[in-house]
Design an enzyme around this catalytic site. Structure first.
Site, short mmCIF file in Angstrom:
data_model
loop_
_atom_site.label_atom_id
_atom_site.label_comp_id
_atom_site.label_asym_id
_atom_site.label_seq_id
_atom_site.Cartn_x
_atom_site.Cartn_y
_atom_site.Cartn_z
N LEU A 39 3.33 -7.19 -5.39
CA LEU A 39 4.55 -6.47 -5.77
C LEU A 39 4.96 -5.56 -4.62
O LEU A 39 4.74 -4.35 -4.64
CB LEU A 39 4.30 -5.66 -7.04
CG LEU A 39 5.51 -5.11 -7.78
CD1 LEU A 39 6.46 -6.23 -8.21
CD2 LEU A 39 5.08 -4.30 -9.00
N PRO A 67 -4.43 -2.70 -6.26
CA PRO A 67 -3.82 -3.71 -7.15
C PRO A 67 -2.30 -3.69 -7.07
O PRO A 67 -1.67 -2.63 -7.07
CB PRO A 67 -4.31 -3.28 -8.54
CG PRO A 67 -5.64 -2.64 -8.27
CD PRO A 67 -5.46 -1.91 -6.96
N ASP A 68 -1.72 -4.87 -6.97
CA ASP A 68 -0.27 -5.12 -6.89
C ASP A 68 0.34 -4.74 -5.54
O ASP A 68 1.55 -4.89 -5.35
CB ASP A 68 0.51 -4.41 -8.00
CG ASP A 68 0.25 -5.02 -9.37
OD1 ASP A 68 -0.32 -6.11 -9.43
OD2 ASP A 68 0.64 -4.39 -10.38
N ALA A 69 -0.47 -4.29 -4.59
CA ALA A 69 0.11 -3.86 -3.32
C ALA A 69 0.77 -5.01 -2.57
O ALA A 69 1.80 -4.83 -1.91
CB ALA A 69 -0.97 -3.23 -2.43
#
EC number: 3.2.1.-
Length: 393
Positions: free
Chosen positions: A158, A153-155
């Site tokens: 973001l 997640p968010d790799a």
């Protein structure tokens, strides 16, 4: 694996008998047309069981039953920060347990170097070499058993370049893409594994912003992508965002310019007209997606205007509710599943909303650290669940 103590098992049975009627929307986790495995229910955070016990002891049986119903719903099992030996053993145990239950486990892998821009959920592998070793261990743990993987997640939403943590050459961002591709290339080929890549959520990146990241991250070699992990956007917003992303990937794959793709803020009729005119790939050949409905029953939180320097609308917002139950039958040819990726009841972190703290000014309390059980929020999720987790009289 964690198991409920005997006294809690007895409590659970008693509360189940007391509230035996089905909820407004029971979890329909079976595969297409009712065939195949269901989704896996992991062991709950021990603090959830303790909260249920304390509520029952106080005579708050409906709340206690709600907590138990919440943790008894299929949801992801999160892995991150373990050593390779530890994560291999833990993943092997989960997929073995799921296999015995004829269920598919959802694994949320969260060990990318520099994750969360070193903020609330900082941690992860020290470097690319360490991350590759960790992914190899996960792959060994899964083996030939079934698993759905929501990768990091968010790799992609973001990147290190998004938070000022990269150098002028973009070294860390380049490494991030290498790491995500490595994970896809070593997990997706496993016999029963499906890997989905991060898009953030519909209130964050426009379609033409996230699609190039997905393509560069190797979505063409994965089963697809996921959206809304740990966030609060509605099912309708998530499904529409997924359709737009999938359609844009198909359009770009056929030689189109990503900048021409409609985004989630276009009038929907205009966007649909564009899709009808420009995307002719059948759904079976398009990139599929899954969504997170764990905490979106009331939709996103709208912070009071002008109250906080940084409202952090994603961080333990008040009065949110559990969303629709997980299922492998979505009725959408592009959407493989609706999942509970975020563990409902666990904190998003120490939310200060731009204030000195230490209290969360919206709640008047010091929020638990990211990943710790948050009893107040857990109760809110149950009480404001939409659909309800228990029958309403």
């Amino acid at each position: 694996m964690r198991r409920a103590p005997t006294w809690l098992a007895a409590l659970s049975l008693g509360l189940t008998a007391l509230f035996a009627a089905p909820s407004a929307q029971a979890a329909d986790t079976a595969g297409p047309a009712g065939r195949g495995p269901s989704l896996y229910v992991p062991d709950a955070n021990p603090q959830a069981y303790r909260q249920a016990y304390e509520l029952a002891r106080q005579g708050k049986f409906l709340d206690a039953a709600g907590i138990l119903a919440m943790v008894g719903t299929p949801q992801a099992v999160w892995f991150g920060d373990q050593t390779p030996a530890q994560v291999e053993r833990m993943v092997r145990q989960v997929v073995r347990d799921a296999d015995e239950d004829d269920a598919v486990p959802v694994l949320a892998l969260y060990d990318i170097p520099g994750r969360d821009c070193s903020n609330y959920s900082a941690g992860g592998a020290a470097d690319t070499a360490e991350y590759k070793e960790w992914i190899d261990a996960v792959a060994r743990g899964i083996g030939s058993r079934d698993a759905m993987v929501t990768l990091e997640p968010d790799a992609l939403a973001l990147l290190p370049s998004d938070c000022g943590q990269d150098d002028a050459q973009g070294t860390k961002t380049a490494a991030r893409y290498l790491e995500v591709n490595y994970a896809v290339d070593h997990l997706e080929p496993l016999r029963g594994t499906r890997v989905y890549l991060d898009t953030g959520h519909p209130g964050w990146h426009a379609v033409d912003s996230i699609v190039p990241r997905l393509i560069k991250g190797g979505v063409g070699h994965a089963s697809g992508f996921y959206t809304n992990a740990s966030n609060y956007n509605t099912d309708d917003a998530n499904s529409w965002y997924g359709k737009l992303i999938s359609s844009c990937i198909a359009y770009v794959g056929a030689g189109g310019d990503v900048a021409a793709c409609p985004n989630q803020w276009w009038p929907r009729a205009d966007a649909q007209a564009w899709l009808d005119a420009n995307v002719h790939t059948p759904p079976s050949r398009m990139t599929h997606f899954v969504t997170d409905s764990s905490r979106n029953g009331q939709g996103p939180w709208t912070p009071p205007a002008g109250t906080y320097p940084d409202p952090q609308d994603w961080c333990n917002p008040p009065d949110r509710g559990l969303g629709a139950r997980p299922t492998l039958r979505t009725g959408d040819p592009l959407q493989d599943a609706r999942l509970w990726i975020k563990t409902p009841g666990e904190s998003d972190g120490l939310c200060l909303r731009g204030t000195p703290g230490p209290q969360d000014p919206e709640r008047g309390t010091v929020d638990p650290e990211a990943g710790d059980w948050f009893p107040e929020q857990a109760l809110e999720l149950v009480r404001f669940a939409n659909p309800p987790v228990l029958p309403r009289s």
